[in-house]
Design an enzyme around this catalytic site. Sequence first.
Site, short mmCIF file in Angstrom:
data_model
loop_
_atom_site.label_atom_id
_atom_site.label_comp_id
_atom_site.label_asym_id
_atom_site.label_seq_id
_atom_site.Cartn_x
_atom_site.Cartn_y
_atom_site.Cartn_z
N GLN A 286 0.83 -1.20 0.00
CA GLN A 286 0.00 0.00 0.00
C GLN A 286 0.87 1.26 0.00
OE1 GLN A 286 -2.74 -2.27 3.21
NE2 GLN A 286 -3.18 -0.11 3.11
N ARG B 298 -8.11 -1.13 8.46
CA ARG B 298 -9.06 -0.13 7.97
C ARG B 298 -9.31 0.94 9.03
NH1 ARG B 298 -14.16 -1.45 4.00
NH2 ARG B 298 -14.24 0.62 3.13
N CYS B 299 -8.21 1.50 9.52
CA CYS B 299 -8.34 2.49 10.57
C CYS B 299 -7.07 3.32 10.65
CB CYS B 299 -8.64 1.78 11.88
SG CYS B 299 -7.39 1.72 13.12
N GLU C 139 -12.51 4.56 6.08
CA GLU C 139 -12.57 3.63 7.20
C GLU C 139 -13.65 3.98 8.23
OE1 GLU C 139 -8.62 4.72 8.09
OE2 GLU C 139 -9.17 5.76 9.91
#
Length: 790
Positions: A221, A368-369, A736
């Site tokens: 990523q 996802r945070c 998120e």
Amino acid sequence: MAVDELSVGGLGARVKRVEDDRLIRGKGNFTDDFKLPGMLHMEILRSPHAHARIVSVDTTKAWAIPGVHLVLTGELMAQRNLAWMPTLSYDTQAVMAMDKVRFQGQEVAAVVADDPYIAKDACEAIEVVYESLPAIVNPMQAKAPDAPLIRDDKDGQADNVCYTWEVGDKSMTDRVFERAENVVKLDCYYPRSHPSPIECCGCIADFNPATAKLTIYMTTQAPHIIRTAVALVAELPEHMIRIIAPDIGGGFGNKVPVYPGYVIATLASILVGRPVKWIEDKTGNLISTGFARDMYFHGELAIDRRGKIEGLRIHVDTDNGAFFSDAQPTKFKVGLMHSAFACYDIPYGHLTSQGHYTNKAPGGVAYRCSFRVTEAMFFQERLIAAAASDLGIDPAEFRRVNFVREFPWRTTYGMLLDSGDYDKCLTLALEKLGYEELRKEQAAARKEGRYIGIGISTMTEPLGAGNSREFDIIGIKMFDSAELRIHPSGKAVLKIGSKTQGQGHETTFAQIVAHELGIPSTDILVQHGDTDNTPFGMGTYASRSTPTAGAATSMASRKVRAKARKLAAHLLEVSEDDLEWELGRFYVRDAPQRGVTIQDCALAAYTNMPDGLEPGLENNAYYDPPNMTWPFAAYLAAVEIDPETGVWEVLRFVAVDDCGVRINPMIVEGQIMGGLAEAFAMSNMQFITFDSSGNCIGANYMDYLIPTAWETPKWELHEVVTPCPHHPIGAKGVGECATVGGPAAFVNAVMDAVSHLGVRNIDMPVFSGRVWEAITQQHDVSGFPPLAGH
Ligand code: CDP
């Protein structure tokens, strides 16, 4: 005539994702799709033990298998000074175990062979003798005075503590608690979970001995950070390293860290002088790569008789696994945990946190945070719900009494909120749910022995790391970038420092250019993920792309527009000062019918530029945001529990999200729906747990459940827009929000349904068995160890 914003696919247009043309036809290019000439395959031998001394590693039989080119052990890695690597949290992590293994699944050896099957067989032929040691599987065991020392490799490490951290005003907070009218306390556990992208991690390392250039195709990523990390660890010059992150089958934070497999494959390619591919299997991914959560909370609220919160104390114990390798800004040992309670006006607060080494996989990734924000918001909303219930105040009213209402606002733990309208979001959500009616229905149902519950979760979270003053990763400041080139025909290429993994950047970032310049979004190609071909950026995680690279895209477009203005003045033979801009066109202020389009300017930049103006129409921007963006969400769940079985179902779920200006409402809705599905899964079906020997339970999709369309509830989505004051187009991050705010809505709903039985807390996953136990025995069900059956 100006072009119409929606018809060129600008802000607010529901443009279909351009990525999907290739992805839904199976024409995407994922790392495992690449087949390079002469490519070999690597497999990793992982430890079956959670904690054991390595007595010997015998590779003789593996070397003897035809088709094997290389067998790598910790000893070989050490000869190259690569047995250990630095982590993103300034710890060290074993690339390959030498002295002992510290978690089940740790890398012990690797084989490079003609195909993956030979490599796998050869791994099995490696003979490792272990001497088993007691395993530590939670912070409580790690803290025990007689606990075995996990990190005996570290000089001066006498216990299993990996960090301690605090923030806030202890003495004032203590004083507030001493004279508080009410003190509400809650302990709860956010279990270990895993981002579990469908595509596992992997890479193809391709070292070219002739040019000395190293190219790595990789599931990452954050390609630019990886390039810098490889340069530092492998001591290779950065310009001779190229990281290509092709299509990614989901990241969710799992593809941010540097994993040992990448390092081993890279060394293997350098040693054999051929490309080496390593692709994890699902079990490898679930047991050895970055987990998430695994946090134990204790919290207290001091509340006056009107329901106003006056003070807040939180202590968090984090289970960091064998190596402290969390990806987080350097300054914050427990990520952005101190964003907890940001949306509430609380004068005094104190937060302490301690991290612990255990015999579990390292990671602490932000699934996802934004760096532990999910945990922060979950605990916040559980404590708020418990307080409202204990004090007999309506939970919506309790939130309203305590919401922050003025902006800018400095939170109790020092963060700066810049915008929002929390009451509006909650009010809309309550209205859409029909809250008052549902409360009456709940009371009537209770009389019939039916358990209906309503759960509320409201939260604001910091998205868009950095600014560079406060945020860095391994010293690299957090900003992002964009480079925009307009071709003579008016078509454009945009290169960005972020990296899409399903969020649709190829669509939405083109829409930002369309908004700024009036060039149709379909005329703009967005490129990302190749370090030779894109400007330096920090990558995509923590919903930071729109706040940072999105802002950079606006700024680069505006620089292009400034140059186009000079070209327009030249073409129209007027001064720049006499020009006005409307979308896609400059015109003469006093003669609006005289104008040129942005495409006319682009052609002139290559064919008819004025004297003294350099040719071409392109520019770039590195954007250092002044602050994070602060989206807000109000999530409301209504559930009904079957009292006979503890099974609960979602009756309604209403979500109101305020992520500022929406670039593409359809993509935003998709992000929220996906996030809510993950939140739902965390609330009741997902956890990765360990037995007392440190064996990982949940290393496959039979145990670690992924929700399908069958289980996933229907979402009712609504929006409020308060533009971000410092973002060029007023956007806030959103990727998120639903994963962060969602879980507490479900858990609070179940608790609301059983609160009349004296049940105050059931830790996630709120399995039906736990609910049934709570109902029948009328007590809380804790996720703290020791867990039943462990
Ligand atoms: O960093 P990441 O892409 O995961 O998160 P994000 O910046 O919140 O964006 C997720 C997706 O939603 C991207 O395609 C964004 O451009 C889009 N988005 C949007 O259309 N409007 C917003 N206000 C925020 C995000």
